[in-house]
Design a protein around this motif. Structure first.
Motif, PDB file in Angstrom:
ATOM      1  N   ARG A  57       0.824  -1.205   0.000  1.00 36.32           N
ATOM      2  CA  ARG A  57       0.000   0.000   0.000  1.00 36.32           C
ATOM      3  C   ARG A  57       0.859   1.256   0.000  1.00 36.32           C
ATOM      4  O   ARG A  57       0.535   2.250  -0.663  1.00 36.32           O
ATOM      5  N   ALA A  61       1.098   4.137  -2.951  1.00 38.46           N
ATOM      6  CA  ALA A  61       0.849   5.549  -2.655  1.00 38.46           C
ATOM      7  C   ALA A  61       2.046   6.435  -3.007  1.00 38.46           C
ATOM      8  O   ALA A  61       2.004   7.644  -2.777  1.00 38.46           O
ATOM      9  N   TYR A  63       5.152   5.901  -1.759  1.00 40.95           N
ATOM     10  CA  TYR A  63       6.145   5.877  -0.674  1.00 40.95           C
ATOM     11  C   TYR A  63       6.959   4.597  -0.830  1.00 40.95           C
ATOM     12  O   TYR A  63       6.581   3.533  -0.332  1.00 40.95           O
ATOM     13  N   GLU A 155       3.435   2.180   8.289  1.00 40.65           N
ATOM     14  CA  GLU A 155       2.203   2.969   8.196  1.00 40.65           C
ATOM     15  C   GLU A 155       2.401   4.371   8.765  1.00 40.65           C
ATOM     16  O   GLU A 155       1.944   5.366   8.182  1.00 40.65           O
ATOM     17  N   LYS A 163       1.699  10.692   3.014  1.00 41.17           N
ATOM     18  CA  LYS A 163       1.085   9.666   2.165  1.00 41.17           C
ATOM     19  C   LYS A 163       0.407   8.616   3.049  1.00 41.17           C
ATOM     20  O   LYS A 163       0.840   7.467   3.115  1.00 41.17           O
ATOM     21  N   ILE A 165      -1.667   5.686   4.595  1.00 42.63           N
ATOM     22  CA  ILE A 165      -2.160   4.441   3.999  1.00 42.63           C
ATOM     23  C   ILE A 165      -3.056   3.681   4.981  1.00 42.63           C
ATOM     24  O   ILE A 165      -3.383   2.516   4.756  1.00 42.63           O
ATOM     25  N   GLY A 172      -6.654   6.555   5.201  1.00 38.42           N
ATOM     26  CA  GLY A 172      -6.005   6.233   3.943  1.00 38.42           C
ATOM     27  C   GLY A 172      -6.061   4.742   3.704  1.00 38.42           C
ATOM     28  O   GLY A 172      -6.647   3.982   4.453  1.00 38.42           O
ATOM     29  N   GLY A 173      -5.407   4.292   2.624  1.00 37.99           N
ATOM     30  CA  GLY A 173      -5.359   2.869   2.343  1.00 37.99           C
ATOM     31  C   GLY A 173      -6.732   2.336   2.009  1.00 37.99           C
ATOM     32  O   GLY A 173      -7.554   2.973   1.367  1.00 37.99           O
TER      33      GLY A 173
END
Length: 219
Positions: A57, A61, A63, A155, A163, A165, A172-173
């Motif tokens: 993930r 994104a 990263y 994370e 960013k 996730i 996010g994610g």
């Protein structure tokens, strides 16, 4: 004397010329071609799957990160002298991986050991560095505990870099972390309403208390 010899050997390995063969430490043989190295001492399959998913993930994104989880000297092979020195090993890895023909110009390396974490790569923000410094791992941490700590750190670092996730890093994610509490709340509310309704039905059909005549409406 033995430690001196090991230190000299280590220095020679770290200074070896580009293009040299693999040095025998398992992570440097794995990470050029994969994004996660997990300890030789087995960890929970669920914990490993969670870490791989977090890295996937994060990379999706934007990263870019590779993770090496080191539980014992066995995971470092001939570089066992670097055990409990995650920052030195991260610095080594960021130079070693390109020797396998992999471009690491935008890659971040996260190394997690029982003594903490080390990071290497381009342009870490102060917040990202703080996340790495404050990782929670015990000296006696199991492989599963280390893998779980690595997942949380990925994370949180991604979130610190702007960013997010999901997971420990917030929104996010996949969004599962935000949906789950809502579902739990709905289920609890439904159970409470059903309980109240059941108690009312039971009260409506209950016989009158001893010593009291039925009310006119009950006849």
């Amino acid at each position: 004397m033995r430690r001196l010899i090991l230190a000299i050997a280590l220095a020679a390995l770290l200074a070896s010329a580009p293009g040299a063969a693999a040095n025998g430490d398992p992570p440097s043989d794995v990470l050029p071609f994969e994004h996660v190295y997990v300890p030789s001492e087995p960890a929970s399959p669920t914990a490993i799957a969670d870490l791989r998913d977090a890295v996937k993930r994060a990379r999706a994104a934007g990263y870019l990160i590779k993770v090496a989880v080191i539980q014992s000297e066995v995971d470092l092979g001939p570089l066992a002298l670097l055990f409990r020195q995650p920052q030195r090993y991260a610095d080594y890895m960021i130079k070693e991986i390109p020797r396998h023909g992999v471009d690491t110009a935008a890659e971040r390396i996260l190394v997690v050991m029982p003594s903490g974490a080390g990071i290497a790569g381009p342009g870490f923000s102060p917040d990202e560095r703080k996340v790495a410094r404050t990782i929670q791992v015990a000296q006696s941490a199991t492989s599963t505990a280390l893998v779980q700590a690595a997942t949380s750190t990925v994370e949180r670092m991604a979130a610190a870099a702007g960013k997010p996730i999901g997971g420990a890093g917030g929104s996010g994610g996949s969004g599962g972390g935000a949906i789950a509490p809502i579902l739990v709340g709905v289920l609890l509310l439904g159970a409470a309403v059903a309980g109240i309704a059941a108690r009312r039905r039971q009260g409506a059909g209950a016989p009158p208390a001893p010593g009291k005549d039925p009310s006119p409406g009950d006849e």
